[in-house]
Design a protein around this motif. Structure first.
Motif, mmCIF file in Angstrom:
data_model
loop_
_atom_site.group_PDB
_atom_site.id
_atom_site.type_symbol
_atom_site.label_atom_id
_atom_site.label_comp_id
_atom_site.label_asym_id
_atom_site.label_seq_id
_atom_site.Cartn_x
_atom_site.Cartn_y
_atom_site.Cartn_z
ATOM 1 N N ALA A 72 0.828 -1.211 0.000
ATOM 2 C CA ALA A 72 0.000 0.000 0.000
ATOM 3 C C ALA A 72 0.864 1.262 0.000
ATOM 4 C CB ALA A 72 -0.929 -0.019 1.213
ATOM 5 N N HIS A 73 1.995 1.221 0.689
ATOM 6 C CA HIS A 73 2.918 2.358 0.723
ATOM 7 C C HIS A 73 3.452 2.647 -0.682
ATOM 8 C CE1 HIS A 73 6.118 4.842 2.702
ATOM 9 N NE2 HIS A 73 6.792 4.487 1.614
ATOM 10 N N GLU A 74 3.901 1.607 -1.379
ATOM 11 C CA GLU A 74 4.419 1.813 -2.737
ATOM 12 C C GLU A 74 3.313 2.258 -3.684
ATOM 13 O OE1 GLU A 74 7.643 1.859 -3.146
ATOM 14 O OE2 GLU A 74 7.737 1.281 -1.035
ATOM 15 N N LEU A 75 2.102 1.741 -3.475
ATOM 16 C CA LEU A 75 0.969 2.185 -4.288
ATOM 17 C C LEU A 75 0.687 3.665 -4.036
ATOM 18 C CD1 LEU A 75 -1.170 1.292 -6.299
ATOM 19 C CD2 LEU A 75 -2.596 0.557 -4.385
ATOM 20 N N GLY A 76 0.918 4.097 -2.795
ATOM 21 C CA GLY A 76 0.788 5.516 -2.490
ATOM 22 C C GLY A 76 1.777 6.348 -3.285
ATOM 23 N N GLN A 87 13.118 3.638 -3.307
ATOM 24 C CA GLN A 87 13.618 2.512 -2.527
ATOM 25 C C GLN A 87 13.344 2.841 -1.062
ATOM 26 O OE1 GLN A 87 17.755 1.933 -3.705
ATOM 27 N NE2 GLN A 87 17.112 0.198 -4.949
ATOM 28 N N CYS A 88 12.392 2.129 -0.478
ATOM 29 C CA CYS A 88 11.944 2.451 0.869
ATOM 30 C C CYS A 88 12.614 1.532 1.874
ATOM 31 C CB CYS A 88 10.419 2.339 0.961
ATOM 32 S SG CYS A 88 9.586 3.485 -0.170
ATOM 33 N N ARG A 89 13.187 2.135 2.895
ATOM 34 C CA ARG A 89 13.975 1.386 3.874
ATOM 35 C C ARG A 89 13.104 0.557 4.794
ATOM 36 N NH1 ARG A 89 15.687 2.290 8.943
ATOM 37 N NH2 ARG A 89 14.731 4.352 8.991
ATOM 38 N N VAL A 90 11.901 1.020 5.053
ATOM 39 C CA VAL A 90 11.057 0.329 6.027
ATOM 40 C C VAL A 90 9.660 0.138 5.465
ATOM 41 C CG1 VAL A 90 12.317 1.261 7.996
ATOM 42 C CG2 VAL A 90 10.350 2.483 7.115
ATOM 43 N N ASP A 91 8.920 -0.791 6.095
ATOM 44 C CA ASP A 91 7.544 -1.030 5.680
ATOM 45 C C ASP A 91 6.575 -0.897 6.842
ATOM 46 O OD1 ASP A 91 8.058 -3.246 7.172
ATOM 47 O OD2 ASP A 91 7.662 -4.708 5.602
ATOM 48 N N ASP A 92 7.052 -0.416 7.985
ATOM 49 C CA ASP A 92 6.211 -0.275 9.165
ATOM 50 C C ASP A 92 6.058 1.208 9.470
ATOM 51 O OD1 ASP A 92 5.363 -0.038 11.951
ATOM 52 O OD2 ASP A 92 5.715 -2.196 12.039
ATOM 53 N N PRO A 93 4.820 1.689 9.680
ATOM 54 C CA PRO A 93 4.640 3.134 9.882
ATOM 55 C C PRO A 93 5.418 3.687 11.053
ATOM 56 C CG PRO A 93 2.658 1.906 10.488
ATOM 57 C CD PRO A 93 3.564 0.957 9.770
ATOM 58 N N SER A 94 5.652 2.886 12.091
ATOM 59 C CA SER A 94 6.345 3.408 13.271
ATOM 60 C C SER A 94 7.764 3.825 12.951
ATOM 61 C CB SER A 94 6.374 2.348 14.378
ATOM 62 O OG SER A 94 7.191 1.255 14.003
ATOM 63 N N ALA A 95 8.394 3.152 12.002
ATOM 64 C CA ALA A 95 9.784 3.432 11.699
ATOM 65 C C ALA A 95 9.945 4.693 10.865
ATOM 66 C CB ALA A 95 10.416 2.247 10.973
ATOM 67 N N ASN A 100 11.700 13.017 8.084
ATOM 68 C CA ASN A 100 11.282 14.331 7.618
ATOM 69 C C ASN A 100 10.963 14.325 6.131
ATOM 70 O OD1 ASN A 100 11.534 15.691 10.106
ATOM 71 N ND2 ASN A 100 13.752 15.777 9.848
ATOM 72 N N LYS A 101 11.000 13.164 5.534
ATOM 73 C CA LYS A 101 10.753 13.073 4.108
ATOM 74 C C LYS A 101 9.252 13.142 3.859
ATOM 75 C CE LYS A 101 14.908 10.354 3.147
ATOM 76 N NZ LYS A 101 15.445 9.072 2.609
ATOM 77 N N ALA A 102 8.819 14.219 3.239
ATOM 78 C CA ALA A 102 7.385 14.434 3.027
ATOM 79 C C ALA A 102 6.778 13.320 2.193
ATOM 80 C CB ALA A 102 7.169 15.783 2.356
ATOM 81 N N PHE A 103 7.505 12.845 1.180
ATOM 82 C CA PHE A 103 6.964 11.791 0.320
ATOM 83 C C PHE A 103 6.685 10.512 1.118
ATOM 84 C CE2 PHE A 103 8.974 13.463 -3.875
ATOM 85 C CZ PHE A 103 8.024 14.469 -3.899
ATOM 86 N N GLU A 104 7.575 10.178 2.055
ATOM 87 C CA GLU A 104 7.382 8.958 2.837
ATOM 88 C C GLU A 104 6.170 9.093 3.755
ATOM 89 O OE1 GLU A 104 9.104 6.090 2.311
ATOM 90 O OE2 GLU A 104 9.777 7.329 0.643
ATOM 91 N N LYS A 105 6.009 10.255 4.365
ATOM 92 C CA LYS A 105 4.848 10.464 5.233
ATOM 93 C C LYS A 105 3.559 10.441 4.430
ATOM 94 C CE LYS A 105 7.177 12.925 8.960
ATOM 95 N NZ LYS A 105 7.178 14.107 9.844
ATOM 96 N N GLU A 106 3.574 11.007 3.239
ATOM 97 C CA GLU A 106 2.382 10.984 2.402
ATOM 98 C C GLU A 106 2.040 9.562 1.977
ATOM 99 O OE1 GLU A 106 2.918 15.439 0.415
ATOM 100 O OE2 GLU A 106 3.284 13.630 -0.784
ATOM 101 N N ALA A 107 3.060 8.766 1.638
ATOM 102 C CA ALA A 107 2.812 7.375 1.259
ATOM 103 C C ALA A 107 2.301 6.566 2.442
ATOM 104 C CB ALA A 107 4.083 6.752 0.688
ATOM 105 N N ALA A 111 -1.297 4.683 2.615
ATOM 106 C CA ALA A 111 -1.389 3.270 2.957
ATOM 107 C C ALA A 111 -2.357 3.024 4.102
ATOM 108 C CB ALA A 111 -0.002 2.731 3.309
ATOM 109 N N ALA A 112 -2.286 3.857 5.137
ATOM 110 C CA ALA A 112 -3.167 3.684 6.296
ATOM 111 C C ALA A 112 -4.635 3.826 5.900
ATOM 112 C CB ALA A 112 -2.806 4.696 7.376
ATOM 113 N N HIS A 113 -4.938 4.813 5.067
ATOM 114 C CA HIS A 113 -6.323 5.033 4.642
ATOM 115 C C HIS A 113 -6.774 3.965 3.648
ATOM 116 C CE1 HIS A 113 -7.386 9.154 6.202
ATOM 117 N NE2 HIS A 113 -6.104 9.094 6.497
#
Length: 279
Positions: A72-76, A87-95, A100-107, A111-113
């Motif tokens: 879901a994160h990559e789909l975001g 290339q995303c280092r983590v797949d868990d929202p807590s990590a 501070n990367k806006a793109f990662e927070k948006e993804a 994913a959560a929604h």
């Protein structure tokens, strides 16, 4: 639209109305993204696309909830940031909470929604009152999500006065309050010895359910001793505890605490030097 609104619009367009219909690989395929599970080093997921097609490569973890969040994160990224490779280092929202990367927070928000959309998730939460971790674990099973992602989603939907936090023996790692929790309440950096979470991390005492606790065990505010919260914790990753803190209703409508942190009004809006308010 916000990332979350984009995700929920996609769910609505597909006519999905139950948790069991949230097949994230099928949703990705419908969006032109092929999902491939393949061992990777250096990252947990990647996305590469060209024109209207893309491939999301996911590092198998053996934990279905984490894998689904990665998809879901990559789909975001595909829906929100098309034209870039990730290339995303983590797949868990807590990590990603400290990122501070806006793109990662948006993804992460997308994913959560996508995995727990409000029209489906919120009514199930409403049936639970103030959910315990045991109830959230069952809810996570229905949505096939991790307990971490489900707990963070509970704070995100902002229907309950809850703070979801992570502590280790050294103190607070991070904390996510529901939006309507007044920001005048400032969490302690270190665990109070009277908290159930302190007993869990230092003495292995299991926290079986939500327990009443004096608010001064959790908050720096001078008036915290006048109030009570409900607390529960469970084991999380790497020697940490995931914590639920529910504020009682009388904590939501109290006068500002001018001695704790920055100056806020009773609803938690910051009062600037010029007297302007910001949320």
């Amino acid at each position: 639209m916000t990332p979350g609104e984009r995700a929920e619009a996609l769910v609505s367009e597909l006519g999905i109305s139950t948790p069991g219909e949230l097949d994230v690989e099928a949703i990705a395929f419908d969006s032109g993204v092929e999902v491939v599970y393949e061992e990777m080093t250096g990252c947990e997921a990647s996305l590469a696309g060209f024109e209207d097609r893309a491939i999301a490569t996911i590092n198998p973890s053996g934990v279905r909830g984490r894998e689904r969040f990665s998809v879901a994160h990559e789909l975001g990224h595909w829906h929100l940031h098309r034209g870039r490779s990730f290339q995303c280092r983590v797949d868990d929202p807590s990590a990603n909470l400290a990122s501070n990367k806006a793109f990662e927070k948006e993804a992460d928000a997308f994913a959560a929604h996508l995995l727990m959309p409000r029209p489906i998730f919120n009514p199930l939460v409403a049936q639970l009152g103030q959910p315990t971790f045991q109830q959230l674990t069952k809810l996570a099973g229905e949505f096939d999500t991790s307990i971490m992602a489900t707990s963070l989603r509970l704070a995100g939907i902002n229907t309950l006065p809850v703070i979801v936090a992570c502590y280790d023996k050294g103190g607070r790692r991070w904390a996510i309050p529901a939006a309507d929790v007044p920001r005048r309440w400032i969490l302690n950096d270190k665990l109070d010895e009277d908290s159930f979470t302190y007993d869990f991390l230092n003495h292995g005492k299991e926290c079986r359910g939500l327990g009443k606790q004096s608010a001064d065990a959790w908050f720096q505010n001078d008036d915290a001793e006048k109030y009570e919260v409900r607390e529960q914790c469970i084991a999380s990753t790497a020697g940490t505890a995931l914590v639920l803190i529910y504020l009682q209703s009388d904590m939501l409508y109290v006068r500002p605490d001018w001695d704790a942190g920055r100056k806020y009004d009773a609803r938690g809006s910051y009062v600037s030097k010029r007297g302007a308010y910001s949320k």
